[in-house]
Write a protein that holds these residues in place. Structure first.
Motif, PDB file in Angstrom:
ATOM      1  N   GLU A 122      41.640  43.889  40.953  1.00  0.00           N
ATOM      2  CA  GLU A 122      40.497  43.739  41.847  1.00  0.00           C
ATOM      3  C   GLU A 122      40.650  42.481  42.694  1.00  0.00           C
ATOM      4  O   GLU A 122      40.326  42.470  43.878  1.00  0.00           O
ATOM      5  CB  GLU A 122      39.199  43.655  41.042  1.00  0.00           C
ATOM      6  N   SER A 123      41.144  41.411  42.096  1.00  0.00           N
ATOM      7  CA  SER A 123      41.307  40.164  42.842  1.00  0.00           C
ATOM      8  C   SER A 123      42.378  40.305  43.908  1.00  0.00           C
ATOM      9  O   SER A 123      42.174  39.917  45.050  1.00  0.00           O
ATOM     10  CB  SER A 123      41.691  39.017  41.912  1.00  0.00           C
ATOM     11  N   VAL A 124      43.518  40.889  43.532  1.00  0.00           N
ATOM     12  CA  VAL A 124      44.625  40.993  44.475  1.00  0.00           C
ATOM     13  C   VAL A 124      44.219  41.805  45.701  1.00  0.00           C
ATOM     14  O   VAL A 124      44.505  41.428  46.833  1.00  0.00           O
ATOM     15  CB  VAL A 124      45.857  41.623  43.789  1.00  0.00           C
ATOM     16  N   PHE A 125      43.509  42.918  45.487  1.00  0.00           N
ATOM     17  CA  PHE A 125      43.158  43.777  46.614  1.00  0.00           C
ATOM     18  C   PHE A 125      41.751  43.513  47.141  1.00  0.00           C
ATOM     19  O   PHE A 125      41.237  44.267  47.959  1.00  0.00           O
ATOM     20  CB  PHE A 125      43.290  45.243  46.215  1.00  0.00           C
ATOM     21  N   ALA A 126      41.127  42.434  46.674  1.00  0.00           N
ATOM     22  CA  ALA A 126      39.766  42.093  47.098  1.00  0.00           C
ATOM     23  C   ALA A 126      38.823  43.274  46.945  1.00  0.00           C
ATOM     24  O   ALA A 126      38.074  43.619  47.843  1.00  0.00           O
ATOM     25  CB  ALA A 126      39.757  41.588  48.533  1.00  0.00           C
ATOM     26  N   ASN A 168      35.634  44.961  45.190  1.00  0.00           N
ATOM     27  CA  ASN A 168      34.407  44.440  44.626  1.00  0.00           C
ATOM     28  C   ASN A 168      34.013  45.224  43.383  1.00  0.00           C
ATOM     29  O   ASN A 168      33.068  45.985  43.388  1.00  0.00           O
ATOM     30  CB  ASN A 168      33.336  44.546  45.710  1.00  0.00           C
ATOM     31  N   ARG A 181      35.717  41.690  38.105  1.00  0.00           N
ATOM     32  CA  ARG A 181      35.606  40.378  38.724  1.00  0.00           C
ATOM     33  C   ARG A 181      34.199  39.826  38.571  1.00  0.00           C
ATOM     34  O   ARG A 181      34.006  38.646  38.327  1.00  0.00           O
ATOM     35  CB  ARG A 181      35.934  40.520  40.207  1.00  0.00           C
ATOM     36  N   PRO A 201      26.970  42.255  47.831  1.00  0.00           N
ATOM     37  CA  PRO A 201      27.319  41.152  46.939  1.00  0.00           C
ATOM     38  C   PRO A 201      28.740  41.291  46.380  1.00  0.00           C
ATOM     39  O   PRO A 201      29.149  42.381  45.993  1.00  0.00           O
ATOM     40  CB  PRO A 201      26.289  41.265  45.816  1.00  0.00           C
ATOM     41  N   GLY A 202      29.458  40.194  46.411  1.00  0.00           N
ATOM     42  CA  GLY A 202      30.821  40.190  45.883  1.00  0.00           C
ATOM     43  C   GLY A 202      31.841  40.721  46.868  1.00  0.00           C
ATOM     44  O   GLY A 202      33.031  40.693  46.618  1.00  0.00           O
ATOM     45  N   SER A 203      31.381  41.217  48.008  1.00  0.00           N
ATOM     46  CA  SER A 203      32.306  41.844  48.933  1.00  0.00           C
ATOM     47  C   SER A 203      32.251  41.248  50.332  1.00  0.00           C
ATOM     48  O   SER A 203      33.226  40.687  50.817  1.00  0.00           O
ATOM     49  CB  SER A 203      32.008  43.334  48.980  1.00  0.00           C
ATOM     50  N   VAL A 211      35.112  38.571  51.041  1.00  0.00           N
ATOM     51  CA  VAL A 211      35.522  37.870  49.828  1.00  0.00           C
ATOM     52  C   VAL A 211      36.878  38.402  49.376  1.00  0.00           C
ATOM     53  O   VAL A 211      37.023  39.581  49.077  1.00  0.00           O
ATOM     54  CB  VAL A 211      34.486  38.083  48.706  1.00  0.00           C
ATOM     55  N   VAL A 212      37.875  37.523  49.377  1.00  0.00           N
ATOM     56  CA  VAL A 212      39.229  37.905  48.962  1.00  0.00           C
ATOM     57  C   VAL A 212      39.736  36.850  47.981  1.00  0.00           C
ATOM     58  O   VAL A 212      40.217  35.796  48.383  1.00  0.00           O
ATOM     59  CB  VAL A 212      40.172  37.988  50.182  1.00  0.00           C
ATOM     60  N   PRO A 213      39.599  37.100  46.686  1.00  0.00           N
ATOM     61  CA  PRO A 213      39.874  36.044  45.709  1.00  0.00           C
ATOM     62  C   PRO A 213      41.344  35.641  45.621  1.00  0.00           C
ATOM     63  O   PRO A 213      41.639  34.512  45.260  1.00  0.00           O
ATOM     64  CB  PRO A 213      39.444  36.656  44.382  1.00  0.00           C
ATOM     65  N   GLU A 214      42.262  36.544  45.933  1.00  0.00           N
ATOM     66  CA  GLU A 214      43.675  36.235  45.744  1.00  0.00           C
ATOM     67  C   GLU A 214      44.238  35.511  46.975  1.00  0.00           C
ATOM     68  O   GLU A 214      44.163  36.011  48.099  1.00  0.00           O
ATOM     69  CB  GLU A 214      44.426  37.540  45.478  1.00  0.00           C
ATOM     70  N   THR A 268      46.789  37.381  49.214  1.00  0.00           N
ATOM     71  CA  THR A 268      46.175  38.484  49.950  1.00  0.00           C
ATOM     72  C   THR A 268      45.413  37.967  51.170  1.00  0.00           C
ATOM     73  O   THR A 268      45.502  38.514  52.272  1.00  0.00           O
ATOM     74  CB  THR A 268      45.190  39.252  49.043  1.00  0.00           C
TER      75      THR A 268
END
Lengths: 306, 525
Positions: free
Chosen positions: A250-254, A256, A260, B214-216, B240-243, B246
């Motif tokens: 989920e983190s790598v491909f953002a 939601n 996460r 939310p979260g996106s 939101v892009v945690p990596e 990416t």
């Protein structure tokens, strides 16, 4: 069968109560105060205390827990400490995404895995068999996040076939589903192969062959169906695990998804959100197990559900 | 076999149905939003600015805001304060056009006329008064009340004039008003939503809130009735892009225009790319390695000084931070008002360090621990320091903790040495000095070294009340000198802001406090 289902659904109640209690207690034992984390840097002791009492965190533990259970029974999972939004809303935004991702990953797992497994078993000890099994070994060993990043690097940045990240269209699903499905496919392939090999040696397969039944019909109708029981177990477990969210992918491909959200919630000690989402995930897990149990009956009539 | 197929088909349908009914994003403001969800692989359009960020906002109420990712969505975008800071941290007009001190404790502000909140509520003196009452109210329990607690009264003189009276002379008031917590919210919305304003933000800024998944992602659109110039594009989307990898790949392929933060390890990749470049700018934060001065052996000044001499900060900046940021000599950097350039830090000098340790009675060194949270750069710093301390006989064990647990432990004083950073949203010396060094700020508020020095307390208090800027500078210069001499910490690095910017974006700049300035951006397709 109906009685079986009802009984299993009722059995989930003590499971969920247990889960909520364990999560509640663990979150209490972990160091880190939600009020401090919420107040942020430069908050005074007084402000932190004020927040704590607003959040009800100054109440005795058993009161906090029973208040929570009381609300859950009435269908209220509480409000997220951090975002001030209802927990149910937070979950419902992410659940469909997680389910969709899990579903397509399982499709990859089942299609790739079964195909590879059947080919491997029917061509035992050939070069094809060995190559497939080596590929499966690599597939199981690849770390998800690495595979994801490599897929992005080649298919998104270099060849620009699929989008780097996001959600919404089928193109968005392909890379994450491949990432998640690969290791499952590898497990299913090995599983299918070994249980097919076992079945193929049975007398009734020889009988079928002797009768002159077509090879393909023997493989898919007689052998595969009977080899499926252990495979279904594995697929069910995989699906259940995927529903709990897949933090790294989920983190790598953002994406939601739930995984996460739960990790972030734990980090912020957002107790209501952690509790609520784990309850929902547990309920789903139990549900998937139920479906798996029922499906045994379809595959193998000898299985007695009661 | 058929039954299995049937079962699968049914579950598939069920999934499709669930997906269908529940994935509606939360919508606020007008409903004709142009959400970017599912915009596919195509390059971003010229009327939509897409920013890839590490973390989602938590809530969009400035009065209860505590985090930069949220502030980046609303500060200067949805909300404006009475005043704002430009790139040099100088105070500029925003919702107030003019201001002057009437006496030591009273400031008079002339407000901009003809301004309307996004919900149509007129902006006036009454709205200002209600805002400050809200920040200071118990009901809101604002974690930012500390910035404004000296305000005794907000007096409405006429529709467009207010006076702010403080309990005591308070020099950093304008800087605090420019902080994101000083954003003016619509009093109508504040009344309607109460604590839930954070999900339904209404301000006077250039952008109005559209929707939030939310979260996106969060989408804002330009506010047509804005009193000033509006940006050249229609919407701005925060994805939101945690990596890290990416996020940067998105800027590289044109799926996003800006990405932040940028890990120091990705600098070369961005600089070598044809499609993006790196925006580097001075930040206001300082990274430091603190000592728990209440604990042995760190209650001995000589031990602290010895460690300051024994740690080679230049090597840390080069090795760990890839030359991002500059060596720190004092607790606050050149971007902060009140920085003293005459303070001399500690050079790297092992001999001096050994000598000081000997004088302190620790000739053979001692065992201690370095605490940090699970942030890769900080863990790396801890490892470098650990190996450097070996050189003077100090055996340091590294204790890596999860963020929440770490904050709690360091606030309780359980630690020995620890690594943290202190950002500075107001850009004023007081925000740094009071929270890091005042004895009243020990623990949670910021002073986690538990440093205590009467003279420094006095200077910080005096700095708050002195209205003559020249004299204030002198006060802070002296305080910094004492702090460096007392060495409750090793000041490691003044930080730098890094943003990956797609080459089709022009006019972007980063506010020193870490806020994206996107007003002047044009997107060339």
């Amino acid at each position: 069968m109906f009685i079986f289902i009802v009984r299993r659904v009722l059995q989930t109640i003590p499971v969920l109560i247990g889960v909520s209690l364990v999560v509640f207690l663990i979150m209490q034992m972990v160091p880190g105060d939600p009020a401090v984390l919420l107040a942020g840097e430069s908050a005074t002791e007084e402000q932190v205390n004020q927040l704590r009492s607003q959040l009800g965190l100054d109440q005795p533990l058993y009161i906090q827990y029973f208040d929570y259970i009381k609300n859950v029974i009435q269908g209220d999972l509480g409000t997220s400490i951090r975002s001030n939004r209802p927990v149910l809303d937070e979950i419902l935004v992410r659940l469909p995404v997680t389910i969709e991702l899990a579903f397509w990953s399982i499709v990859v797992t089942v299609v790739l895995g079964l195909l590879a497994g059947v080919i491997s078993a029917t061509k035992q000890r050939s070069l094809t068999d060995v190559s497939i099994m080596v590929a499966a070994l690599i597939g199981v060993s690849l770390p998800n996040f690495w595979l994801g990043l490599m897929l992005i690097l080649y298919f998104s940045v270099q060849f620009q076939i699929f989008p780097v990240s996001g959600w919404g269209t089928f193109a968005h699903i392909v890379l994450p589903a491949l990432t998640l499905g690969t290791s499952g496919a590898a497990i299913v392939a090995r599983m299918t192969r070994s249980s097919m090999l076992e079945v193929i040696r049975q007398d009734y397969i020889r009988t079928a062959k002797a009768k002159g039944v077509k090879q393909r019909y023997i493989v898919y109708k007689h052998a595969l169906k009977n080899a499926l029981v252990p495979v279904i177990t594995v697929v069910g477990l995989q699906f259940g695990a995927l529903l709990g969210g897949t933090v790294l992918t989920e983190s790598v491909f953002a994406i939601n998804g739930l995984g996460r959200m739960i990790v972030d919630a734990i980090r912020m000690r957002d107790l209501p959100l952690v509790q609520g989402s784990i309850l929902v995930v547990s309920a789903l897990f139990v549900l998937v197990n139920l479906i798996v149990d029922i499906s045994y009956k379809f595959v193998d009539k000898k299985v007695d559900l009661n | 076999m058929k039954k299995i197929a049937m079962l699968m088909a049914i579950s598939f349908l069920a999934i499709l149905m669930m997906t269908g009914c529940t994935s509606e994003p939360q919508t606020g403001g007008s409903s004709d939003s142009e959400g970017a969800e599912g915009s596919g692989n195509g390059s971003a359009a010229g009327d939509e600015l897409i920013i890839a960020v590490l973390s989602d906002a938590t809530q969009l109420d400035p009065h209860t805001g505590t985090d930069i990712p949220s502030a980046n969505v609303y500060h200067g975008k949805i909300y404006e304060g009475l005043v704002k800071q430009d790139e040099n941290m100088e105070i500029q007009p925003a919702l107030a056009t003019e201001w002057e001190p009437i006496d030591d404790v009273t400031w008079e502000f002339t407000l901009r006329e003809g301004v309307k909140f996004h919900d149509g509520t007129p902006f006036n003196a009454e709205a200002v008064k209600k805002n400050f009452e809200r920040i200071l109210s118990e009901e809101i329990a604002s974690p930012r009340a500390t910035l404004f607690e000296m305000i005794e009264e907000v007096k409405v003189v006429d529709d467009y004039t207010v006076q702010i009276k403080t309990a005591y002379p308070f020099a950093p008031l304008l800087a605090n008003l420019a902080h994101y917590a000083g954003g003016i919210v619509s009093p109508t919305a504040a009344e309607k939503y109460g604590k839930e304003l954070g999900q339904h933000p209404v301000g006077t800024g250039k952008f109005k809130f559209e929707e939030w998944t939310p979260g996106s992602q969060i989408t804002l659109s330009t506010y047509d009735e804005y009193w000033g110039e509006t940006p050249s594009y229609e919407t701005v989307v925060y994805k939101v892009v945690p990596e890290d990898a990416t996020r940067i790949a998105m800027v590289e392929t044109g799926e996003a225009h800006l990405a932040e933060p940028v890990p120091v390890t990705e600098i070369e990749r961005i600089e070598n790319s044809d499609s993006m470049s790196l925006n580097r700018s001075q930040g206001l934060g300082t990274d430091y390695l603190g000592f728990n001065v209440q604990k042995e052996p760190f209650n001995n000044k000589k031990v602290r000084q010895a460690i300051n001499y024994a740690v080679d900060t230049e090597q840390i900046i080069e090795g760990v931070y890839n030359n991002v940021g500059t060596v720190a000599d004092s607790p606050m950097g050149p971007g902060v008002w009140g920085y003293n350039e005459n303070v001399e830090g500690y050079e790297y000098n092992i001999e001096k360090a050994k000598e000081l340790l000997k004088e302190a009675g620790y000739e053979d060194g001692f065992k201690t621990s370095i605490w940090t949270n699970d942030n890769q750069a900080r863990v790396d710093v801890a490892e470098v320091v650990q190996s450097q301390l070996k050189g003077i006989g100090i055996e340091a064990e590294i204790n890596v903790m999860e963020w929440g647990a770490y904050l709690e432990a360091t606030a309780n004083g359980e630690h020995d040495m620890f690594i943290l950073g202190w950002s500075n949203m107001t850009g004023d010396a007081d925000y740094n000095q009071y929270f890091l060094f005042h004895s009243e700020a020990q623990g949670t508020p910021g002073n986690r070294t538990f440093y205590e020095n009467e003279k420094v307390d006095e200077l910080i208090d005096a700095g708050r009340q002195e209205t003559d800027p020249e004299k204030r500078l002198e006060i802070y210069a002296e305080a910094q000198k004492i702090e460096v001499e007392d060495a409750p910490a090793i000041f490691l690095r003044y930080d730098e802001n890094l943003v990956a910017v797609n080459n089709n974006v022009e006019g972007f700049w980063m506010h020193p406090a870490g806020i994206y300035m996107i007003d002047d951006i044009t997107i060339n397709e």
